[in-house]
Design a protein around this motif. Sequence first.
Motif, PDB file in Angstrom:
ATOM      1  N   ALA A 127     -63.559 -73.202   8.536  1.00 32.60           N
ATOM      2  CA  ALA A 127     -63.591 -73.250  10.008  1.00 32.60           C
ATOM      3  C   ALA A 127     -64.796 -72.445  10.498  1.00 32.60           C
ATOM      4  O   ALA A 127     -65.170 -71.463   9.863  1.00 32.60           O
ATOM      5  CB  ALA A 127     -62.310 -72.665  10.580  1.00 32.60           C
ATOM      6  N   PRO A 128     -65.409 -72.850  11.611  1.00 29.43           N
ATOM      7  CA  PRO A 128     -66.642 -72.172  12.068  1.00 29.43           C
ATOM      8  C   PRO A 128     -66.356 -70.862  12.795  1.00 29.43           C
ATOM      9  O   PRO A 128     -66.863 -70.638  13.888  1.00 29.43           O
ATOM     10  CB  PRO A 128     -67.263 -73.218  13.004  1.00 29.43           C
ATOM     11  CG  PRO A 128     -66.101 -73.961  13.574  1.00 29.43           C
ATOM     12  CD  PRO A 128     -65.028 -73.955  12.524  1.00 29.43           C
ATOM     13  N   ILE A 129     -65.525 -70.020  12.194  1.00 29.79           N
ATOM     14  CA  ILE A 129     -65.173 -68.755  12.853  1.00 29.79           C
ATOM     15  C   ILE A 129     -65.997 -67.645  12.207  1.00 29.79           C
ATOM     16  O   ILE A 129     -65.797 -67.297  11.039  1.00 29.79           O
ATOM     17  CB  ILE A 129     -63.661 -68.494  12.747  1.00 29.79           C
ATOM     18  CG1 ILE A 129     -62.900 -69.664  13.388  1.00 29.79           C
ATOM     19  CG2 ILE A 129     -63.289 -67.186  13.422  1.00 29.79           C
ATOM     20  CD1 ILE A 129     -61.462 -69.748  12.976  1.00 29.79           C
ATOM     21  N   THR A 130     -66.932 -67.097  13.001  1.00 28.31           N
ATOM     22  CA  THR A 130     -67.988 -66.270  12.414  1.00 28.31           C
ATOM     23  C   THR A 130     -67.755 -64.768  12.544  1.00 28.31           C
ATOM     24  O   THR A 130     -68.606 -63.982  12.158  1.00 28.31           O
ATOM     25  CB  THR A 130     -69.320 -66.601  13.088  1.00 28.31           C
ATOM     26  OG1 THR A 130     -69.177 -66.368  14.487  1.00 28.31           O
ATOM     27  CG2 THR A 130     -69.723 -68.043  12.856  1.00 28.31           C
ATOM     28  N   ASN A 131     -66.621 -64.381  13.108  1.00 26.66           N
ATOM     29  CA  ASN A 131     -66.469 -62.952  13.410  1.00 26.66           C
ATOM     30  C   ASN A 131     -66.338 -62.070  12.174  1.00 26.66           C
ATOM     31  O   ASN A 131     -66.625 -60.878  12.234  1.00 26.66           O
ATOM     32  CB  ASN A 131     -65.315 -62.710  14.397  1.00 26.66           C
ATOM     33  CG  ASN A 131     -63.987 -63.231  13.895  1.00 26.66           C
ATOM     34  OD1 ASN A 131     -63.936 -64.017  12.952  1.00 26.66           O
ATOM     35  ND2 ASN A 131     -62.918 -62.792  14.531  1.00 26.66           N
ATOM     36  N   SER A 132     -65.914 -62.645  11.053  1.00 25.90           N
ATOM     37  CA  SER A 132     -65.853 -61.827   9.834  1.00 25.90           C
ATOM     38  C   SER A 132     -67.195 -61.847   9.098  1.00 25.90           C
ATOM     39  O   SER A 132     -67.704 -60.796   8.681  1.00 25.90           O
ATOM     40  CB  SER A 132     -64.736 -62.322   8.920  1.00 25.90           C
ATOM     41  OG  SER A 132     -64.818 -63.722   8.745  1.00 25.90           O
ATOM     42  N   SER A 133     -67.797 -63.027   8.957  1.00 25.03           N
ATOM     43  CA  SER A 133     -69.064 -63.117   8.207  1.00 25.03           C
ATOM     44  C   SER A 133     -70.152 -62.243   8.827  1.00 25.03           C
ATOM     45  O   SER A 133     -70.937 -61.610   8.122  1.00 25.03           O
ATOM     46  CB  SER A 133     -69.575 -64.558   8.120  1.00 25.03           C
ATOM     47  OG  SER A 133     -68.641 -65.467   8.557  1.00 25.03           O
ATOM     48  N   ILE A 134     -70.177 -62.196  10.155  1.00 34.04           N
ATOM     49  CA  ILE A 134     -71.251 -61.465  10.824  1.00 34.04           C
ATOM     50  C   ILE A 134     -71.202 -59.975  10.458  1.00 34.04           C
ATOM     51  O   ILE A 134     -72.222 -59.290  10.438  1.00 34.04           O
ATOM     52  CB  ILE A 134     -71.193 -61.679  12.359  1.00 34.04           C
ATOM     53  CG1 ILE A 134     -72.526 -61.334  13.022  1.00 34.04           C
ATOM     54  CG2 ILE A 134     -70.085 -60.867  13.004  1.00 34.04           C
ATOM     55  CD1 ILE A 134     -73.591 -62.370  12.859  1.00 34.04           C
ATOM     56  N   LEU A 135     -69.993 -59.495  10.113  1.00 31.11           N
ATOM     57  CA  LEU A 135     -69.878 -58.086   9.747  1.00 31.11           C
ATOM     58  C   LEU A 135     -70.543 -57.796   8.401  1.00 31.11           C
ATOM     59  O   LEU A 135     -71.068 -56.708   8.176  1.00 31.11           O
ATOM     60  CB  LEU A 135     -68.410 -57.650   9.729  1.00 31.11           C
ATOM     61  CG  LEU A 135     -67.736 -57.551  11.095  1.00 31.11           C
ATOM     62  CD1 LEU A 135     -66.249 -57.225  10.922  1.00 31.11           C
ATOM     63  CD2 LEU A 135     -68.397 -56.498  11.975  1.00 31.11           C
ATOM     64  N   GLY A 136     -70.520 -58.806   7.515  1.00 28.56           N
ATOM     65  CA  GLY A 136     -71.251 -58.660   6.243  1.00 28.56           C
ATOM     66  C   GLY A 136     -72.733 -58.483   6.524  1.00 28.56           C
ATOM     67  O   GLY A 136     -73.403 -57.618   5.944  1.00 28.56           O
ATOM     68  N   ALA A 137     -73.235 -59.289   7.450  1.00 30.40           N
ATOM     69  CA  ALA A 137     -74.643 -59.190   7.836  1.00 30.40           C
ATOM     70  C   ALA A 137     -74.949 -57.843   8.478  1.00 30.40           C
ATOM     71  O   ALA A 137     -76.028 -57.277   8.303  1.00 30.40           O
ATOM     72  CB  ALA A 137     -74.998 -60.326   8.792  1.00 30.40           C
ATOM     73  N   PHE A 138     -73.968 -57.329   9.225  1.00 32.53           N
ATOM     74  CA  PHE A 138     -74.156 -56.019   9.861  1.00 32.53           C
ATOM     75  C   PHE A 138     -74.333 -54.934   8.791  1.00 32.53           C
ATOM     76  O   PHE A 138     -75.236 -54.098   8.867  1.00 32.53           O
ATOM     77  CB  PHE A 138     -72.952 -55.679  10.763  1.00 32.53           C
ATOM     78  CG  PHE A 138     -73.056 -54.328  11.415  1.00 32.53           C
ATOM     79  CD1 PHE A 138     -73.770 -54.166  12.607  1.00 32.53           C
ATOM     80  CD2 PHE A 138     -72.462 -53.199  10.843  1.00 32.53           C
ATOM     81  CE1 PHE A 138     -73.881 -52.916  13.202  1.00 32.53           C
ATOM     82  CE2 PHE A 138     -72.581 -51.947  11.432  1.00 32.53           C
ATOM     83  CZ  PHE A 138     -73.285 -51.810  12.618  1.00 32.53           C
ATOM     84  N   ALA A 139     -73.470 -54.978   7.758  1.00 32.12           N
ATOM     85  CA  ALA A 139     -73.541 -53.975   6.690  1.00 32.12           C
ATOM     86  C   ALA A 139     -74.896 -54.047   5.985  1.00 32.12           C
ATOM     87  O   ALA A 139     -75.544 -53.028   5.738  1.00 32.12           O
ATOM     88  CB  ALA A 139     -72.399 -54.196   5.695  1.00 32.12           C
ATOM     89  N   LYS A 140     -75.339 -55.276   5.694  1.00 29.67           N
ATOM     90  CA  LYS A 140     -76.588 -55.469   4.975  1.00 29.67           C
ATOM     91  C   LYS A 140     -77.783 -55.008   5.818  1.00 29.67           C
ATOM     92  O   LYS A 140     -78.667 -54.294   5.336  1.00 29.67           O
ATOM     93  CB  LYS A 140     -76.737 -56.959   4.635  1.00 29.67           C
ATOM     94  CG  LYS A 140     -77.986 -57.339   3.871  1.00 29.67           C
ATOM     95  CD  LYS A 140     -77.920 -56.810   2.434  1.00 29.67           C
ATOM     96  CE  LYS A 140     -78.934 -57.470   1.513  1.00 29.67           C
ATOM     97  NZ  LYS A 140     -78.498 -58.799   1.021  1.00 29.67           N
ATOM     98  N   THR A 141     -77.797 -55.374   7.080  1.00 29.94           N
ATOM     99  CA  THR A 141     -78.953 -55.104   7.941  1.00 29.94           C
ATOM    100  C   THR A 141     -79.073 -53.624   8.288  1.00 29.94           C
ATOM    101  O   THR A 141     -80.162 -53.057   8.288  1.00 29.94           O
ATOM    102  CB  THR A 141     -78.849 -55.924   9.251  1.00 29.94           C
ATOM    103  OG1 THR A 141     -78.587 -57.276   8.916  1.00 29.94           O
ATOM    104  CG2 THR A 141     -80.130 -55.834  10.061  1.00 29.94           C
TER     105      THR A 141
END
Lengths: 295, 394, 292
Positions: A127-141
């Motif tokens: 499903a196109p629910i991005t609220n969890s994936s974006i947190l992975g990007a936050f940790a990396k960035t």
Amino acid sequence: MYEVRFHGRGGQGAVMAAQALASAAHIEGNYGVAFPFFGAERRGAPVLAFTRVDKDRIYTKTQIYEPDYVVILDDRLIELVNVAQGLKEIAVAVVNSQKKPEELDLGIPIKTGVVDATSVALEVLGAPITNSSILGAFAKTTGEVKIESIEGGIRDIFGHRIGEELGEKNAKAARAAYEKTEVGTCRGERKMEVKKQWLPTYKELPLGAATRPMQTDAGLVGPGSFIDNKTGSWRTFKPVYDKDKCNMCRFCWFYCPEGCIYDKKEEMVFDFDYCKGCGICANECPKEAIEMVRD
Amino acid sequence: MVEKRVVTGNYAAAYGALLSRVDLIAAYPITPQTFVVEHASEFVNNGMLDAEFMRVESEHSAMSACVSATAAGARTFTATASQGLALMHEVLFIAGSAHLPIVMPVINRTVAGPIGIWAEHNDTMPQRDTGWLQCYIESNQEVLDMIIQAYKICEDKRVLLPMMVNLDAFILSHTVEPVEFPDIEDVDKFLPKYKPEHARLWPEDPMIIGSFSPPEYIQEIRYQTDESMNNSRKVIEEVNSDFAKAFRRDYYGMIEEYQTDDADAILITLGTVTSTARPIVDEYRDAGKKVGLVKLRFFRPYPTELIRKIAEKTKAIGVYDRAVSFGSGGPSWIDARSALYGYNIPVINFLAGLGGRDVMASDVRLMFDRTLEAAKEGKAKKDVVWIGTRGVEP
Amino acid sequence: MKDLPDEELFTAGHTACPGCGCPIMVRAAMKIFGPNTVCYFPANCLLVFGATYPQDAFKVPYLHVLFENSAVCASGIKRGLKKLGKGDVNVVAFAGDGGTADIGIQALSGAAERNEDIIYICYDNEAYMNTGIQRSGSTPHGAWTTTTPVGKKIAGKELYKKDVPRIMIAHDVPYVATASIGHPADMLRKLEKARDLKGFRYLQIFAPCPTGWRFDTAKTVQLAKMAVDCGLWTLYEAEDGKVTINKKPKMTPVKDYVKLQGRFRHMTDEQIDSLQEWANKKWERDSAMVIE
């Protein structure tokens, strides 16, 4: 202390993301606070959520005006709202986008982490629910929080809200996004137009706010003034109309919740200033003259 | 022709509505207010008053109807007491914030628990922050006169707020005394028809009233109500003088002073205890004891400056309350003390007559004695004095 | 439908969720009632998405006072206007199902008993949506809401939908009608009839909520139609107490309707059977109101 502002749309779960980040900070022994922008949230409408993290107890209860990090769950929001508001040159952005950091223009050239969180979510969650994936990007960035803690925060917040199994899947999505995040610098050429707000003094404000239609320096107010509010930006899908198939039955005109399909006698005309892309017109069209496509 | 008859306070209230030619009455019966509604019903059913009458199913609906009809542009009237006022509570705020000049007599009655029907001010006092003017009444004549004055004050463009006209249960509501009834033509001259401009729900002039409002606007709306409330002090004085000129009865506006000029001790009362206290002032004066009396006519807005002037000419002040804010003191006393911050004189609170217990002459003498004693000592023995409470030393 | 005016008295730019059923009803109602109308709104979604200060989608006068007093506030407006010589104005209250079936029923019953000259429209989306999908008296059996969560012990609402239209018929008012956004001709005719009659007029209009019911936003109208087909919502009207059924339900399986909605996803066959049984009984009850 660092402060984070999340830009999302009603229904995208920006608040849960902000909370999961607070929980991740808590796991690392920090003090995390997350809160929504207090207001009525409608699906699709731009919304805000915030997280504040410090080593020690946070006493500040004000809203966040100059965030250190800005997280954008949907890159189409960049066109709609001033995502750069209050950002300083040292701020960092995290964006869900198919573009590269250099291709994005946030109105200020800052360090930017980008991930196609929508594709990650579709792959991992279905499903196109991005609220969890974006947190992975936050940790990396940002490096402010470990990916393991993000996973823990997601298990905690998502797990309690939508069940353990889904919590685990969302943690996986965050890890996948973490691996795929690209960091660079965005462009800062865009001049963000901030919609002017009508802020009358108590004397200018009609008594008791009983308000007639009025033109103000910030546009129309009072009866009929919502016409100034262009809701077309909420749209993800848009109707495509085939005039040749249309029998002018006017069902689409009648059923449109926005009243933004007009009967021009020879054909129906769709007003994309207001169309929210619900798809009722296409679903109800007896002649299949309307098709919904990704906008 | 001016008529004088012996009537109850409730009749005077209903007749005040008739003389004010209200457009709409919405009411629900509650002891001891029922006669207001009954008399008003008779006036309407006999054709003496041309008004819409909504016999609604609760006080919440009575106030809702008044708010909505006033928003539509009508002059409205209701009456209630005690639990009825408590049930209206959330609706009262709307009238205050939307600037709707509704007038409502409240027959001050004990709020449960336990249930009681006798005089106490713990129904109106908790409504002090709703944006309503509050006037406390001493006689049936004042009831009638203040209903008429209230519309004039409330509909003034500088005010545009609602008002409660508060009279003590039974002591006024069910007691007959002589009341002079002015000619309706004279009242018409004094109180012209309500001409709404700021709020009216007319299709030819659409407006939005009461809509969902973000923080960007509500603080200014609060300030508007506060400013109107502050403006009303001047309007109350003006309307009082106009009324005195037209009908030869002067109530002195926000407060009435009695023998205060050289007083060592002054007692501030509200409601009918004022009447009980008047002859005692005379009695003390005759005995060479310099006491004075202030009748607090308006509790909202609070007569802050006037109370300060009182403090400047005396050595101690006593404040009588028929209600208590538990753990603090009487509401009238709390406001007096707040007004008198920086004034170095004792301000004592007297609580008596709660639950409708009779406030006797001896109780009032105790108030004067205690205030005189504080005037002499320069300090009070006790801040909050409960009078006539078994097991409690006053 | 062809005769409806193009002018929108309820404008675009409102902030309802995409696919919301309520504005479909409101747009149509405002076209029928016309500009000589005053509207009252209790606390509900429409209050917020129809106007958020200083903006407002309605071109006619708008009042909000509180939540539980819609019927009496509309009555107060009407009585006030009547006294001012404006008795020809339509006064309409637009309340939700929670504001009608639950907290607002006392004022509603009082206004109906007094036969106040107002139109009261309950837009029924079967829960408190404005506050975030809590169950109301109008929520159907089995439905998930945030206060009838799908737990390990209890899953969804155990109780059944409250039948407010029948309660209103018992008040002997001039007009009571049920309608649905999925049946425009029927709905428009009832709105017109309500406009043209005098006295207390009650309409309950079925308006699905994609956000609260968890379904694809394109299916709002389709689900409204299916609810009528399966007998969970009957279309009838009562004029001076005389009931006419406007559409005999096809009694399609409730299961077909249920499976399109996330709020029913958890339901066991047993629960669905219970809801089916309720639909069957409802039709028995509703059809029994018709006196031959």
